[in-house]
Design a protein around this motif. Structure first.
Motif, PDB file in Angstrom:
ATOM      1  N   SER A 104       0.857  -1.180   0.000  1.00 20.40           N
ATOM      2  CA  SER A 104       0.000   0.000   0.000  1.00 20.40           C
ATOM      3  C   SER A 104       0.899   1.238   0.000  1.00 20.40           C
ATOM      4  O   SER A 104       2.091   1.163   0.329  1.00 20.40           O
ATOM      5  CB  SER A 104      -0.897   0.015   1.236  1.00 20.40           C
ATOM      6  OG  SER A 104      -0.128   0.260   2.394  1.00 20.40           O
ATOM      7  N   LEU A 105       0.326   2.373  -0.346  1.00 20.47           N
ATOM      8  CA  LEU A 105       1.102   3.614  -0.283  1.00 20.47           C
ATOM      9  C   LEU A 105       1.531   3.896   1.152  1.00 20.47           C
ATOM     10  O   LEU A 105       2.632   4.404   1.385  1.00 20.47           O
ATOM     11  CB  LEU A 105       0.302   4.777  -0.853  1.00 20.47           C
ATOM     12  CG  LEU A 105       0.037   4.706  -2.364  1.00 20.47           C
ATOM     13  CD1 LEU A 105      -0.793   5.894  -2.811  1.00 20.47           C
ATOM     14  CD2 LEU A 105       1.324   4.622  -3.154  1.00 20.47           C
ATOM     15  N   ASP A 106       0.686   3.541   2.113  1.00 22.90           N
ATOM     16  CA  ASP A 106       1.059   3.706   3.528  1.00 22.90           C
ATOM     17  C   ASP A 106       2.287   2.874   3.872  1.00 22.90           C
ATOM     18  O   ASP A 106       3.130   3.296   4.669  1.00 22.90           O
ATOM     19  CB  ASP A 106      -0.092   3.318   4.453  1.00 22.90           C
ATOM     20  CG  ASP A 106      -1.203   4.352   4.476  1.00 22.90           C
ATOM     21  OD1 ASP A 106      -0.941   5.530   4.136  1.00 22.90           O
ATOM     22  OD2 ASP A 106      -2.329   3.987   4.832  1.00 22.90           O
ATOM     23  N   ASP A 107       2.397   1.664   3.291  1.00 21.47           N
ATOM     24  CA  ASP A 107       3.562   0.809   3.535  1.00 21.47           C
ATOM     25  C   ASP A 107       4.827   1.411   2.933  1.00 21.47           C
ATOM     26  O   ASP A 107       5.922   1.222   3.456  1.00 21.47           O
ATOM     27  CB  ASP A 107       3.360  -0.579   2.937  1.00 21.47           C
ATOM     28  CG  ASP A 107       2.353  -1.417   3.695  1.00 21.47           C
ATOM     29  OD1 ASP A 107       2.132  -1.144   4.892  1.00 21.47           O
ATOM     30  OD2 ASP A 107       1.781  -2.348   3.087  1.00 21.47           O
ATOM     31  N   LEU A 108       4.681   2.103   1.819  1.00 25.40           N
ATOM     32  CA  LEU A 108       5.843   2.640   1.112  1.00 25.40           C
ATOM     33  C   LEU A 108       6.362   3.953   1.682  1.00 25.40           C
ATOM     34  O   LEU A 108       7.522   4.291   1.499  1.00 25.40           O
ATOM     35  CB  LEU A 108       5.510   2.838  -0.373  1.00 25.40           C
ATOM     36  CG  LEU A 108       5.395   1.553  -1.181  1.00 25.40           C
ATOM     37  CD1 LEU A 108       4.754   1.828  -2.523  1.00 25.40           C
ATOM     38  CD2 LEU A 108       6.767   0.918  -1.356  1.00 25.40           C
ATOM     39  N   VAL A 109       5.507   4.691   2.367  1.00 22.13           N
ATOM     40  CA  VAL A 109       5.915   5.979   2.916  1.00 22.13           C
ATOM     41  C   VAL A 109       6.356   5.790   4.363  1.00 22.13           C
ATOM     42  O   VAL A 109       5.628   5.237   5.175  1.00 22.13           O
ATOM     43  CB  VAL A 109       4.770   7.006   2.822  1.00 22.13           C
ATOM     44  CG1 VAL A 109       5.156   8.316   3.504  1.00 22.13           C
ATOM     45  CG2 VAL A 109       4.402   7.247   1.372  1.00 22.13           C
TER      46      VAL A 109
END
Length: 84
Positions: free
Chosen positions: A60-65
Motif C-alpha cells: 500500500s502507499l502507507d507501507d511505502l511511505v
C-alpha cells in the motif's frame, strides 16, 4: 515530500526474487540509477513511482511511505538564512 520506506520495499522485492537494485529497476521499468538514488535516500519518489512500486510489489502507499522519517523532518527546526 514522501520518504521511501526502503526496508519494506527491499523485503517485498526479495519475496519476488528481486534482491538487487537492478532487479527492482527492471520490474519497475525504471533506470537502475534512479532506483539506487531512491534506495540511498538521495531523492524522494514521485507519486507515479510510488504507484509503480505499489502495483509491482503489492504494497500500500502507507507501507511505502516512511512516517517516522516524515515526523523527524517536521520536528527539525528550519535553517535560518544568513543576513546579506
Amino acid at each position: 515530500m514522501p520518504t521511501l520506506h526502503v526496508a519494506r520495499l527491499r523485503e517485498k522485492a526479495a519475496e519476488k526474487g528481486d534482491a538487487t537494485t537492478y532487479a527492482i529497476a527492471r520490474r519497475l521499468q525504471l533506470r537502475q540509477s534512479t532506483v539506487a538514488r531512491l534506495m540511498a535516500g538521495e531523492t524522494t519518489p514521485s507519486v507515479p513511482t510510488l504507484c509503480l512500486m505499489r502495483t509491482a510489489y503489492g504494497l500500500s502507499l502507507d507501507d511505502l511511505v516512511d512516517e517516522t522519517a516524515l515526523a523527524q523532518r517536521k520536528a527539525r527546526p528550519g535553517r535560518k538564512r544568513a543576513a546579506s
